[in-house]
Design a protein around this motif. Structure first.
Motif, short mmCIF file in Angstrom:
data_model
loop_
_atom_site.label_atom_id
_atom_site.label_comp_id
_atom_site.label_asym_id
_atom_site.label_seq_id
_atom_site.Cartn_x
_atom_site.Cartn_y
_atom_site.Cartn_z
N LEU A 115 11.60 -14.17 -4.35
CA LEU A 115 10.21 -14.34 -3.63
C LEU A 115 10.09 -15.55 -4.09
N ARG A 116 8.76 -15.73 -3.22
CA ARG A 116 8.20 -17.70 -3.68
C ARG A 116 7.33 -17.49 -5.23
N PRO A 117 7.41 -18.15 -5.16
CA PRO A 117 6.95 -18.06 -6.82
C PRO A 117 5.56 -17.70 -6.98
N ALA A 118 4.56 -18.11 -6.18
CA ALA A 118 3.13 -17.15 -5.76
C ALA A 118 3.10 -16.18 -5.25
N ALA A 119 4.28 -15.07 -4.54
CA ALA A 119 3.89 -14.09 -4.22
C ALA A 119 4.86 -12.96 -5.69
N THR A 120 5.32 -13.24 -7.54
CA THR A 120 5.15 -13.04 -7.91
C THR A 120 4.80 -11.90 -8.45
N GLY A 121 5.54 -10.70 -9.06
CA GLY A 121 4.31 -9.85 -9.66
C GLY A 121 2.95 -9.27 -9.21
N LYS A 122 3.22 -9.19 -8.02
CA LYS A 122 2.51 -8.47 -7.05
C LYS A 122 3.36 -6.69 -6.27
N GLY A 123 4.37 -6.41 -6.40
CA GLY A 123 5.07 -5.41 -5.90
C GLY A 123 5.51 -6.13 -4.93
N LEU A 124 6.07 -7.38 -4.40
CA LEU A 124 6.66 -7.64 -3.88
C LEU A 124 7.79 -6.69 -3.69
N GLY A 125 8.76 -7.45 -4.97
CA GLY A 125 10.57 -7.63 -5.33
C GLY A 125 10.48 -6.16 -4.98
N ARG A 126 10.09 -5.50 -5.93
CA ARG A 126 9.42 -3.84 -5.84
C ARG A 126 9.78 -3.73 -3.86
N ALA A 127 9.06 -3.22 -3.60
CA ALA A 127 8.88 -2.84 -1.87
C ALA A 127 9.86 -4.16 -0.73
N LEU A 128 10.65 -4.80 -1.14
CA LEU A 128 12.08 -5.73 -0.64
C LEU A 128 12.99 -4.89 -0.87
N LEU A 129 12.96 -4.64 -2.52
CA LEU A 129 14.47 -4.12 -2.69
C LEU A 129 14.64 -2.30 -2.40
N ALA A 130 12.75 -2.10 -2.30
CA ALA A 130 13.47 -0.23 -1.41
C ALA A 130 13.48 0.15 -0.50
N ALA A 131 12.89 -1.52 0.91
CA ALA A 131 13.99 -1.75 1.89
C ALA A 131 15.07 -1.57 2.17
N LEU A 132 15.61 -2.69 1.65
CA LEU A 132 16.86 -3.23 1.54
C LEU A 132 18.20 -2.07 0.64
N ILE A 133 17.49 -0.83 0.03
CA ILE A 133 18.18 0.66 -0.17
C ILE A 133 18.12 1.11 0.68
N GLU A 134 16.94 1.29 1.74
CA GLU A 134 17.46 2.30 2.90
C GLU A 134 18.16 1.83 3.73
N ARG A 135 17.44 0.47 3.77
CA ARG A 135 18.51 -0.31 5.69
C ARG A 135 20.01 -0.09 5.07
N SER A 136 20.05 -0.59 3.43
CA SER A 136 21.56 -0.31 3.35
C SER A 136 21.89 0.87 3.89
N ARG A 137 21.75 2.14 3.27
CA ARG A 137 22.23 3.45 3.11
C ARG A 137 22.40 3.87 4.70
N GLU A 138 20.87 3.34 5.94
CA GLU A 138 21.21 3.16 7.25
C GLU A 138 22.23 2.49 7.85
N ALA A 139 23.09 1.86 7.49
CA ALA A 139 23.96 0.70 8.27
C ALA A 139 25.56 1.88 7.26
N GLY A 140 25.57 2.79 6.54
CA GLY A 140 26.25 3.35 6.31
C GLY A 140 27.14 2.46 4.71
N LEU A 141 26.51 1.87 4.43
CA LEU A 141 26.69 1.60 2.99
C LEU A 141 26.52 2.40 1.80
N LYS A 142 27.69 2.02 1.03
CA LYS A 142 27.88 3.37 -0.18
C LYS A 142 27.88 2.61 -1.55
N GLU A 143 27.68 1.25 -1.94
CA GLU A 143 27.39 1.05 -2.86
C GLU A 143 27.07 -0.24 -2.67
#
Length: 192
Positions: A115-143
């Motif tokens: 994250l850009r340093p000014a964007a930390t601590g605002k929930g952005l990392g949490r939102a990105l990780l949630a989206a990354l997990i979901e897209r990875s599942r959709e891509a058929g990844l397992k671990e």
């Protein structure tokens, strides 16, 4: 004292002062990265290369290297996301890459979130990780694995643990950066 000077020095009570415009709420959109996002991605990553131990890279990555990485991940169908502000400034990115090159590892990936340093601590990392997990599942990844520095990345450890990543190992003194030895914490999440 002249009346004009008095008016300039006088402080009105809070309820009579003109209130500043409220700050716009922090907002963003998460979407798939495109080649035009890569200069911002490079800038964000290189900030951490030169200023922190969250990455063990010691040399800044060039735009050419990022373009090559982007093309490689796109060819493999790996998620690469960016979070952008309403003005389309890239605030952060998240991607997965193959854990190892051997074919047997094809369903296992390593996550990266910056994250850009000014964007930390605002929930952005949490939102990105949630989206990354979901897209990875959709891509058929397992671990999904996360390799986190054992010092200076406590926020990243807490974030991954909040998403159900479990610690599966530690390696001590495997990296040397900024004249000190660093270790890593290995975390894993099943995407099934």
């Amino acid at each position: 004292m002249l009346e004009e000077e008095y008016e300039q020095r006088r402080v009105l009570p809070r309820h009579l002062r003109k209130q500043p415009e409220p700050e716009a709420p922090f907002s963003f959109e998460i979407r798939a990265a495109t080649p035009r996002d890569l200069p911002d991605v490079r800038e964000i990553y290189n900030y951490y290369v030169t200023n922190s131990v969250v990455t063990f890279d010691e040399d800044a990555m060039s735009l050419r290297e990022w373009r090559s990485k982007f093309a490689y991940l796109a060819k493999l169908g790996m998620p690469f996301l960016v979070a952008v502000s309403p003005s389309q400034q890239v605030l952060g990115y998240a991607l997965v890459s193959p854990w190892k090159q051997k074919r047997a590892y094809r369903y296992t990936v390593e996550s990266s979130i910056y994250l850009r340093p000014a964007a930390t601590g605002k929930g952005l990392g949490r939102a990105l990780l949630a989206a990354l997990i979901e897209r990875s599942r959709e891509a058929g990844l397992k671990e999904m694995l996360a390799v986190v520095a054992d010092k200076g990345a406590e926020g990243s450890l807490r974030l991954h643990e909040a998403f159900g990543f479990t610690e599966i190992g530690r390696m001590g003194r495997v990296g040397f950066k900024f004249d000190r030895w660093l270790g890593t914490v290995l975390l894993q999440k099943s995407l099934k």
